[in-house]
Design a protein around this motif. Structure first.
Motif, PDB file in Angstrom:
ATOM      1  N   ASP A 763       0.855  -1.196   0.000  1.00 41.86           N
ATOM      2  CA  ASP A 763       0.000   0.000   0.000  1.00 41.86           C
ATOM      3  C   ASP A 763       0.891   1.248   0.000  1.00 41.86           C
ATOM      4  O   ASP A 763       1.201   1.816   1.050  1.00 41.86           O
ATOM      5  CB  ASP A 763      -0.918  -0.005   1.223  1.00 41.86           C
ATOM      6  CG  ASP A 763      -1.889  -1.170   1.208  1.00 41.86           C
ATOM      7  OD1 ASP A 763      -2.286  -1.564   0.095  1.00 41.86           O
ATOM      8  OD2 ASP A 763      -2.212  -1.699   2.290  1.00 41.86           O
ATOM      9  N   VAL A 764       1.291   1.645  -1.182  1.00 37.68           N
ATOM     10  CA  VAL A 764       2.205   2.780  -1.324  1.00 37.68           C
ATOM     11  C   VAL A 764       1.458   3.926  -1.998  1.00 37.68           C
ATOM     12  O   VAL A 764       1.019   3.814  -3.151  1.00 37.68           O
ATOM     13  CB  VAL A 764       3.447   2.410  -2.159  1.00 37.68           C
ATOM     14  CG1 VAL A 764       4.416   3.579  -2.199  1.00 37.68           C
ATOM     15  CG2 VAL A 764       4.115   1.168  -1.597  1.00 37.68           C
ATOM     16  N   ASP A 765       1.276   4.998  -1.259  1.00 40.81           N
ATOM     17  CA  ASP A 765       0.613   6.191  -1.807  1.00 40.81           C
ATOM     18  C   ASP A 765       1.680   7.063  -2.472  1.00 40.81           C
ATOM     19  O   ASP A 765       2.454   7.724  -1.791  1.00 40.81           O
ATOM     20  CB  ASP A 765      -0.093   6.950  -0.683  1.00 40.81           C
ATOM     21  CG  ASP A 765      -0.779   8.213  -1.173  1.00 40.81           C
ATOM     22  OD1 ASP A 765      -0.808   8.436  -2.405  1.00 40.81           O
ATOM     23  OD2 ASP A 765      -1.289   8.981  -0.336  1.00 40.81           O
ATOM     24  N   VAL A 766       1.696   7.061  -3.806  1.00 36.79           N
ATOM     25  CA  VAL A 766       2.762   7.785  -4.493  1.00 36.79           C
ATOM     26  C   VAL A 766       2.309   9.116  -5.074  1.00 36.79           C
ATOM     27  O   VAL A 766       3.162   9.954  -5.438  1.00 36.79           O
ATOM     28  CB  VAL A 766       3.368   6.931  -5.631  1.00 36.79           C
ATOM     29  CG1 VAL A 766       4.086   5.733  -5.050  1.00 36.79           C
ATOM     30  CG2 VAL A 766       2.303   6.497  -6.623  1.00 36.79           C
ATOM     31  N   CYS A 767       0.993   9.338  -5.185  1.00 35.32           N
ATOM     32  CA  CYS A 767       0.557  10.505  -5.953  1.00 35.32           C
ATOM     33  C   CYS A 767      -0.382  11.462  -5.237  1.00 35.32           C
ATOM     34  O   CYS A 767      -0.563  12.588  -5.698  1.00 35.32           O
ATOM     35  CB  CYS A 767      -0.135  10.040  -7.251  1.00 35.32           C
ATOM     36  SG  CYS A 767       0.988   9.209  -8.396  1.00 35.32           S
ATOM     37  N   SER A 768      -1.009  11.062  -4.152  1.00 31.97           N
ATOM     38  CA  SER A 768      -1.991  11.949  -3.534  1.00 31.97           C
ATOM     39  C   SER A 768      -1.311  13.069  -2.773  1.00 31.97           C
ATOM     40  O   SER A 768      -0.099  13.040  -2.521  1.00 31.97           O
ATOM     41  CB  SER A 768      -2.899  11.149  -2.592  1.00 31.97           C
ATOM     42  OG  SER A 768      -2.245  10.921  -1.347  1.00 31.97           O
ATOM     43  N   TRP A 769      -2.123  14.065  -2.385  1.00 32.81           N
ATOM     44  CA  TRP A 769      -1.584  15.188  -1.617  1.00 32.81           C
ATOM     45  C   TRP A 769      -1.127  14.766  -0.224  1.00 32.81           C
ATOM     46  O   TRP A 769      -0.324  15.445   0.407  1.00 32.81           O
ATOM     47  CB  TRP A 769      -2.626  16.293  -1.489  1.00 32.81           C
ATOM     48  CG  TRP A 769      -2.912  16.975  -2.787  1.00 32.81           C
ATOM     49  CD1 TRP A 769      -3.998  16.824  -3.588  1.00 32.81           C
ATOM     50  CD2 TRP A 769      -2.061  17.925  -3.451  1.00 32.81           C
ATOM     51  NE1 TRP A 769      -3.890  17.607  -4.711  1.00 32.81           N
ATOM     52  CE2 TRP A 769      -2.705  18.310  -4.649  1.00 32.81           C
ATOM     53  CE3 TRP A 769      -0.827  18.493  -3.140  1.00 32.81           C
ATOM     54  CZ2 TRP A 769      -2.155  19.219  -5.547  1.00 32.81           C
ATOM     55  CZ3 TRP A 769      -0.271  19.399  -4.026  1.00 32.81           C
ATOM     56  CH2 TRP A 769      -0.940  19.755  -5.216  1.00 32.81           C
ATOM     57  N   LEU A 770      -1.636  13.614   0.262  1.00 31.40           N
ATOM     58  CA  LEU A 770      -1.246  13.134   1.580  1.00 31.40           C
ATOM     59  C   LEU A 770      -0.084  12.156   1.521  1.00 31.40           C
ATOM     60  O   LEU A 770       0.340  11.617   2.541  1.00 31.40           O
ATOM     61  CB  LEU A 770      -2.463  12.448   2.246  1.00 31.40           C
ATOM     62  CG  LEU A 770      -3.677  13.344   2.489  1.00 31.40           C
ATOM     63  CD1 LEU A 770      -4.819  12.524   3.060  1.00 31.40           C
ATOM     64  CD2 LEU A 770      -3.317  14.491   3.426  1.00 31.40           C
ATOM     65  N   SER A 771       0.443  11.943   0.338  1.00 29.68           N
ATOM     66  CA  SER A 771       1.535  10.993   0.171  1.00 29.68           C
ATOM     67  C   SER A 771       2.775  11.446   0.940  1.00 29.68           C
ATOM     68  O   SER A 771       3.089  12.638   0.994  1.00 29.68           O
ATOM     69  CB  SER A 771       1.886  10.871  -1.321  1.00 29.68           C
ATOM     70  OG  SER A 771       3.107  10.178  -1.488  1.00 29.68           O
ATOM     71  N   PRO A 772       3.504  10.504   1.534  1.00 35.48           N
ATOM     72  CA  PRO A 772       4.769  10.872   2.192  1.00 35.48           C
ATOM     73  C   PRO A 772       5.875  11.168   1.179  1.00 35.48           C
ATOM     74  O   PRO A 772       6.999  11.509   1.578  1.00 35.48           O
ATOM     75  CB  PRO A 772       5.102   9.621   3.014  1.00 35.48           C
ATOM     76  CG  PRO A 772       4.470   8.499   2.273  1.00 35.48           C
ATOM     77  CD  PRO A 772       3.196   9.063   1.690  1.00 35.48           C
ATOM     78  N   TYR A 773       5.543  11.036  -0.139  1.00 32.88           N
ATOM     79  CA  TYR A 773       6.547  11.223  -1.186  1.00 32.88           C
ATOM     80  C   TYR A 773       6.321  12.500  -2.006  1.00 32.88           C
ATOM     81  O   TYR A 773       6.829  12.616  -3.112  1.00 32.88           O
ATOM     82  CB  TYR A 773       6.541  10.016  -2.134  1.00 32.88           C
ATOM     83  CG  TYR A 773       6.772   8.690  -1.453  1.00 32.88           C
ATOM     84  CD1 TYR A 773       8.028   8.353  -0.970  1.00 32.88           C
ATOM     85  CD2 TYR A 773       5.730   7.783  -1.290  1.00 32.88           C
ATOM     86  CE1 TYR A 773       8.250   7.131  -0.341  1.00 32.88           C
ATOM     87  CE2 TYR A 773       5.941   6.565  -0.675  1.00 32.88           C
ATOM     88  CZ  TYR A 773       7.194   6.238  -0.192  1.00 32.88           C
ATOM     89  OH  TYR A 773       7.409   5.034   0.424  1.00 32.88           O
ATOM     90  N   THR A 774       5.589  13.453  -1.470  1.00 31.88           N
ATOM     91  CA  THR A 774       5.381  14.687  -2.227  1.00 31.88           C
ATOM     92  C   THR A 774       6.720  15.384  -2.460  1.00 31.88           C
ATOM     93  O   THR A 774       7.686  15.189  -1.712  1.00 31.88           O
ATOM     94  CB  THR A 774       4.423  15.634  -1.491  1.00 31.88           C
ATOM     95  OG1 THR A 774       4.972  15.938  -0.208  1.00 31.88           O
ATOM     96  CG2 THR A 774       3.044  15.013  -1.328  1.00 31.88           C
ATOM     97  N   THR A 775       6.749  16.227  -3.475  1.00 31.72           N
ATOM     98  CA  THR A 775       8.011  16.867  -3.856  1.00 31.72           C
ATOM     99  C   THR A 775       8.575  17.732  -2.739  1.00 31.72           C
ATOM    100  O   THR A 775       9.792  17.895  -2.621  1.00 31.72           O
ATOM    101  CB  THR A 775       7.794  17.702  -5.128  1.00 31.72           C
ATOM    102  OG1 THR A 775       7.250  16.864  -6.147  1.00 31.72           O
ATOM    103  CG2 THR A 775       9.100  18.285  -5.629  1.00 31.72           C
ATOM    104  N   LYS A 776       7.704  18.283  -1.900  1.00 30.52           N
ATOM    105  CA  LYS A 776       8.186  19.155  -0.834  1.00 30.52           C
ATOM    106  C   LYS A 776       8.882  18.383   0.290  1.00 30.52           C
ATOM    107  O   LYS A 776       9.597  18.969   1.106  1.00 30.52           O
ATOM    108  CB  LYS A 776       7.030  19.975  -0.250  1.00 30.52           C
ATOM    109  CG  LYS A 776       5.964  19.161   0.449  1.00 30.52           C
ATOM    110  CD  LYS A 776       4.835  20.040   0.975  1.00 30.52           C
ATOM    111  CE  LYS A 776       3.740  19.219   1.633  1.00 30.52           C
ATOM    112  NZ  LYS A 776       4.205  18.468   2.838  1.00 30.52           N
TER     113      LYS A 776
END
Length: 819
Positions: A763-776
């Motif tokens: 369960d890897v969230d790669v694209c949502s705003w809540l993802s731990p991988y956001t660009t910021k």
């Protein structure tokens, strides 16, 4: 040196010696500004007080003008100006019509841009420029073009840029008397269009300074130039003669270079205030900029070595019965996208997957921008990185990604940044916030100072043991958005340069100063962190970038942000393809100018000396097949004077993601003959967005590239891999597109191995705003780091069959190309 452009009398001797010799490229051009008709009022209460300013930068850096004719809409000037031009370069004459104002800035009415290649040698042509057909405004100009005796000059050209010969002017000055008259200030020497432009000699009395000073100027050999000498303000009344007597302004004298006595002493001022001794000589320094569209010799040598690794890997992976001949080995490339720490991390997983499939040695090129350049920079510190199992490199990367980044802003680090920027300034480099960002990037992914440079990465290519890395940036222009003006620049360990202009310099000399293709001032090579800061310069965003993301169109703003440039009728239509239409530039007004500044202004930008400074354009540059590929990338490509003017300013470099978040362009150079591209997408948000933009972009430019069409279902739910191929055009590469998605990873931890009900690692969230991988996010937990590694590795492993089949197709297409 050159002749005086301000009057035909200054070229009388040359005119007398003129003989019709078609073999000579030099021409004597006489421009007679005749009259204008029906000029509209620029002032409310009176008719305009108009004059015409002439500028021909390929012949002279000086701008000259007619007299002002007051208070009339039908001014008559009847003034002539002479230039010596070289027909091998693109000569565009600028005729700027202005209304002179006493207390405010002069009003700009029109600027006419006329291609002198339209004129016939040995003829006088009367040209009527239709400034505004609706109001019947016209400008009448008479042109006379004559052959003149040859002025020997060898040019070097690649069919687009022209490097001309240089002369070195040496001026020896005795300032003993001046030091007695001035207690402060400088004696200033200026030659517009030279490399040095301006040089100053301090006049303050100081016994430690010699009274004899020698300065040099490097000038274009056949340019029409002036030497301007300026004394400080408030001159002594005894200094008269050639000087302008004005106690409220600088005292100056202008000396045409062609009239200077050479090897003789020149005394200036009635009371012999100071002496000059001038001499000139040719400066036959070889070109230091490589002009050419072929790959450099170092890259070609690398390809010969790399081909052996690729052939051996393909024979093993494809289980070939016979060895591959050199012309049968396809060129395979990895194309990565940006995305900060997300792309930095994901790239390691993709490379690990390729290595486990024994496919990494099949790769010839890797391109990157933004965060993937950070990963590439780290990998290429090890000269044999791809020949080692990547687990060690991944563990090192994990420690850097997972560590706290607060230390990057601690007091000790801030002191370190200050000292590094200070040293960089002392070395001669321009520094900006982008350099500070580069140091922060270094701190985020290294525990100590990283002394590696881009040219150091040549060690990783010496035996062909790794793919060749290519880093990408774009050069922008003030007051233009990236949609209207962008020029791609590529960086390899061998060289950096522009594939649009076919101009390259050694990577170790990036940041040094060039003029007319010659290296004039060598600066120390920048450490890789400063380049990584520029390749990922997220701090140079402007309003138009966000508008384009939201609307995919700038049409609404074009009326405010674009120059108003139109083709006009001049009664001399082009007769040959390389002749440019006449254009007219109309003033936009103060409101448009102010709004444009707001819309296109950038908080900060990485500026480097422009290695294209001084170059001129070949007469047939616009039709050159290599230039034509990229000429639609800027609205100024058919306006060479503006492009030359841009080259006089520093490069304004930002990451390529300011236009489209891909690093495709270097791989689409036909000289690289890339057959297969693995598009590893690491951007956030909609995964298809940038490919949707890039495919029409290549179609617009006429670059071979497959159509990338997706079904509605694919747009809503992306699979792990898509194959795109143009079966009708073998020049177009096959593209394997890998979105950053966990399509089947949530169900399978390895290809064909299902997860247990309690295994939630998929369960890897790669694209949502809540993802731990956001660009910021610049820091990932150790768990999230390894999740991303496993995801991108799995997506490669799970599509082994598609990659292998694409390799077979690439081999087949390679054979078709070679037939």
């Amino acid at each position: 040196m050159g002749a005086n452009s301000s009057s035909p009398e200054g070229l009388a001797k040359v005119r007398e010696q003129t003989r019709p010799r078609e073999a000579t490229p030099f021409r004597l051009l006489t421009v007679r500004i005749m009259r204008a008709r029906n000029l509209q009022k620029a002032d409310i209460f009176t008719e305009s007080d108009c004059y015409v300013c002439l500028w021909l930068p390929t012949a002279s850096s000086e701008k000259v003008r007619t007299k002002t004719v007051p208070n009339t809409k039908d001014p008559v000037w009847n003034q002539a100006f002479c230039y010596r031009i070289d027909s091998r370069v693109k000569n565009i004459l600028n005729l700027k019509i202005c209304d002179e104002d006493t207390f405010t800035k002069d009003d700009h009415l029109y600027t006419v841009l006329f291609d002198l290649a339209k004129l016939q040698t040995g003829q006088t042509s009367r040209v009527s420029f239709k400034l505004n057909p609706e109001t019947h405004e016209e400008l009448d100009v008479e042109f006379t073009l004559q052959c003149i005796p040859d002025h020997p000059e060898n040019i070097i050209t690649n069919g687009v840029l022209v490097a001309r010969e240089l002369s070195c002017l040496e001026v020896m000055v005795d300032i003993k008397k001046l030091k007695q008259l001035y207690t402060k200030g400088d004696l200033t020497f200026t030659i517009q269009g030279s490399y040095e432009e301006t040089q100053k000699i301090p006049l303050a009395p100081d016994s430690s300074l010699s009274n004899i000073h020698v300065i040099q100027f490097h000038c274009i050999k056949n340019h029409q130039s002036n030497l301007e000498i300026t004394l400080p303000k408030k001159v002594q009344l005894s200094i008269l003669g050639l000087f302008k007597d004005d106690s409220e302004s600088n005292t100056s004298v202008v000396l045409p270079l062609n009239e200077l006595p050479i090897e003789e002493t020149i005394t200036l001022g009635e009371d012999r205030t100071f002496d000059l001794h001038v001499k000139t000589k040719d400066w036959p320094k070889d070109l230091d900029v490589r002009l050419g569209y072929d790959l450099c010799a170092e890259e070609q040598n690398f390809l010969n070595k790399r081909r052996k690794y690729v052939a051996a890997a393909l024979e093993k992976v494809l289980q070939l019965q016979e060895g591959l001949q050199d012309d049968e080995v396809p060129v395979v490339a990895i194309m990565t996208t940006g995305g900060g720490t997300r792309s930095f991390t994901a790239m390691y997983g993709s490379l690990l997957g390729l290595q486990e499939l024994n496919l990494l040695d099949c790769i010839t090129y890797i391109t990157g921008l933004s965060g993937t350049t950070w990963a590439m920079g780290n990998l290429y510190e090890d000269a044999d990185w791809s020949q080692k199992y990547m687990e060690e490199a991944i563990n090192k990367a994990q420690k850097q990604v997972s560590k706290s980044k607060f230390n990057s802003l601690c007091m000790d680090k801030l002191k370190y940044y200050y000292n590094e920027l200070k040293q960089r300034t002392e070395e001669g480099h321009n520094t900006s916030f982008i350099d500070l960002w580069g140091l922060v990037v270094e701190s985020m992914f290294h525990d100590e100072k990283d002394n590696h440079t881009l040219s150091d990465q040549r060690a990783a290519l010496s035996k062909g043991q790794n793919p060749l890395p290519i880093y990408l940036a774009i050069n922008l222009k003030d007051n233009y958005s990236a949609q209207d003006y962008k020029e791609w620049l590529e960086f390899t360990p061998y060289e950096m340069g522009s594939f649009k202009y076919g101009a390259y310099i050694g990577s170790e000399d990036f940041g040094s100063e060039y003029f007319m293709g010659r290296l004039m001032k060598t600066l120390p090579e920048s450490r890789i962190c400063f380049l990584e800061g520029m390749w990922s310069s997220i701090f140079s965003l402007d309003f138009m970038f966000f508008w384009n993301l939201a609307n995919n169109s700038e049409d609404f703003w074009h009326r405010w942000t674009r120059d108003k440039i139109e083709e006009i009728d001049d009664s001399v239509p082009p007769s040959r393809p390389h002749e440019l239409e006449t254009h007219i530039v109309t003033s936009q007004g103060q409101l448009s100018s102010s709004l444009r500044d707001v819309l296109t202004g950038r908080p900060t930008i990485a500026e480097y000396p422009n290695f294209l400074r001084g170059f001129q354009f070949h007469n047939e540059y616009y039709e050159n097949e290599h230039f034509s590929t990229w000429k639609k990338d800027t609205v100024l490509d058919n306006l060479p004077n503006q492009l030359m003017e841009t080259a006089e300013h520093p490069l304004s470099l930002v990451e390529a993601g300011f236009f489209i978040n891909t690093s495709y362009p270097p791989l689409l150079r036909p000289q690289r003959k890339v057959d297969l591209i693995l598009h590893l997408n690491y951007s956030g948000g909609p995964q298809i967005f940038n490919l949707d933009r890039f495919s029409p972009y290549t179609s617009k430019l006429g670059i071979p590239f497959p159509k990338t069409e997706f079904s509605e279902e694919d747009r809503k739910h992306q699979k792990e891999c898509y194959v795109f191929e143009d079966t009708d055009n073998v020049a177009a590469p096959v593209v394997l597109f890998f979105p950053l998605t966990n399509d089947t990873f949530r169900k399978y931890k390895e290809p064909g191995v299902e997860r247990s009900p309690t295994d939630t690692e998929g369960d890897v969230d790669v694209c949502s705003w809540l993802s731990p991988y956001t660009t910021k996010e610049v820091t990932f937990s150790e768990e999230n780091f390894h999740k991303m590694i496993k995801l991108t590795r799995y997506n490669i492993l799970n599509n082994e069959n598609k990659i292998v089949e694409a390799l077979r197709v690439a081999m087949k297409r390679r054979k078709q190309k070679e037939l």
